[in-house]
Design a protein around this motif. Structure first.
Motif, PDB file in Angstrom:
ATOM      1  N   VAL A  59       6.263  -8.327  11.594  1.00 38.01           N
ATOM      2  CA  VAL A  59       5.045  -9.038  11.224  1.00 38.01           C
ATOM      3  C   VAL A  59       5.319 -10.535  11.196  1.00 38.01           C
ATOM      4  N   SER A  60       4.594 -11.277  11.973  1.00 38.35           N
ATOM      5  CA  SER A  60       4.817 -12.711  12.067  1.00 38.35           C
ATOM      6  C   SER A  60       4.095 -13.446  10.946  1.00 38.35           C
ATOM      7  N   GLU A  61       4.525 -14.665  10.697  1.00 36.66           N
ATOM      8  CA  GLU A  61       3.852 -15.516   9.722  1.00 36.66           C
ATOM      9  C   GLU A  61       2.400 -15.745  10.124  1.00 36.66           C
ATOM     10  N   ALA A  62       2.154 -15.903  11.403  1.00 38.80           N
ATOM     11  CA  ALA A  62       0.781 -16.139  11.877  1.00 38.80           C
ATOM     12  C   ALA A  62      -0.123 -14.960  11.555  1.00 38.80           C
ATOM     13  N   LEU A  63       0.397 -13.743  11.677  1.00 40.76           N
ATOM     14  CA  LEU A  63      -0.424 -12.570  11.382  1.00 40.76           C
ATOM     15  C   LEU A  63      -0.706 -12.462   9.893  1.00 40.76           C
ATOM     16  N   ILE A  64       0.300 -12.747   9.074  1.00 41.82           N
ATOM     17  CA  ILE A  64       0.064 -12.744   7.624  1.00 41.82           C
ATOM     18  C   ILE A  64      -1.000 -13.787   7.270  1.00 41.82           C
ATOM     19  N   SER A  65      -0.910 -14.968   7.877  1.00 40.03           N
ATOM     20  CA  SER A  65      -1.870 -16.036   7.590  1.00 40.03           C
ATOM     21  C   SER A  65      -3.275 -15.653   8.020  1.00 40.03           C
TER      22      SER A  65
END
Length: 301
Positions: A59-65
């Protein structure tokens, strides 16, 4: 189409935001009601687990954001704050801690004590990059009767270049609070003795807070543990401050255990601090291997 497919399989109705969490984190799809119950009961970091670990998961930071933004747009604030805490935990940048702190304060009840604990966490995370944060921290500390902390915050603002020599707002607070420090600090031993004799937890809690504001962490811990034995003890506040005292003493394991016990309105504050603890406990990345230089070609014979 995805909602229909998952819904047919499980016989439930899911909205798009629950499906984002289902797809992103490989967790069972939940209805809005089911996920809200999980927010109340589960540890946010255990819930999303190792999959979001920076540089080592799926899970990437962009997806969490983007998931946090979707939850915000859906007015699902507790889950949105959980997601921002998860991001700070696995991607512990000052910007992520700052956004978590600011958005929590925008949605939290007006409570000076909680504001102070968020600003303390942001300061520890290196996220105090604005004059206004320092001014709010100094004002709140002064109003809470913590002159030593107010003075220390203003000194930190000056050292960071965010409070100039002619800054009237800071200077007025500094002058008033500096004049109170000596008397306030000298009174702590008597307050501690008196706190041991009364049944109510308030005096022990306030004395612990005063010790904490001067960096006297062991004395603060003793007062907080005393307060826990008395009537009217606010366990979530006490565990928050016990966690801060242990953190400042360098005992990260004890700090994390204290923050893990926090519930209710202070849960996001505890999660901010736990994210900071995790970033300190995480082993440093190994240095990149250097590539050996290519040897020169042998001269032609």
């Amino acid at each position: 189409a995805l909602a229909e497919e998952v819904g047919k399989k499980q016989g439930k109705i899911f909205d798009p935001f629950d499906l984002i969490c289902h797809v992103a984190f490989d967790r069972p799809a939940l209805t809005r009601k089911e996920r809200a119950e999980q927010v109340k009961k589960k540890d946010v970091f255990a819930k999303y687990g190792e999959q979001a670990r920076a540089g080592n998961g799926t899970v990437s930071e962009a997806l969490i954001s983007s998931t946090a933004r979707a939850l915000q747009e859906a007015n699902r604030t507790p889950e949105m704050l959980d997601m921002l805490a998860t991001r700070a935990h696995f991607y512990p940048t000052p910007a992520n801690f700052k956004q978590l702190g600011i958005i929590f304060l925008q949605n939290a009840p007006d409570n000076r004590g909680m504001t102070l604990d968020v600003l303390r966490g942001m300061s520890a995370a290196g996220a105090m990059d604005d004059r206004r944060f320092y001014l709010e921290h100094a004002q709140d500390a002064a109003e809470e009767g913590l002159p030593g902390e107010a003075v220390a915050v203003i000194q930190a603002a000056r050292a960071a270049g965010l409070a100039q020599a002619g800054d009237r707002s800071f200077n007025e607070i500094y002058t008033l609070q500096q004049a109170k420090v000596a008397e306030d600090r000298a009174s702590l031993a008597a307050s501690a003795r008196r706190a041991a004799t009364v049944a109510d937890a308030r005096l022990a809690t306030l004395t612990g807070d005063a010790y904490l504001s001067y960096g006297e962490n062991q004395q603060a811990l003793a007062m907080y543990e005393l307060a826990k034995t008395k009537t009217g003890a606010d366990m979530d506040l006490l565990n928050t401050h016990i966690g801060i005292a242990h953190f400042r003493s360098g005992n990260l394991t004890a700090a994390d255990a204290a923050f893990a016990a926090v519930r209710g309105q202070r849960l996001t504050i505890a999660n901010l601090w736990r994210a900071l603890i995790a970033s300190r406990q995480r082993p440093a990345a190994a240095p990149a291997a250097t590539t050996a230089p290519t040897p020169p070609a042998a001269p032609a014979s």
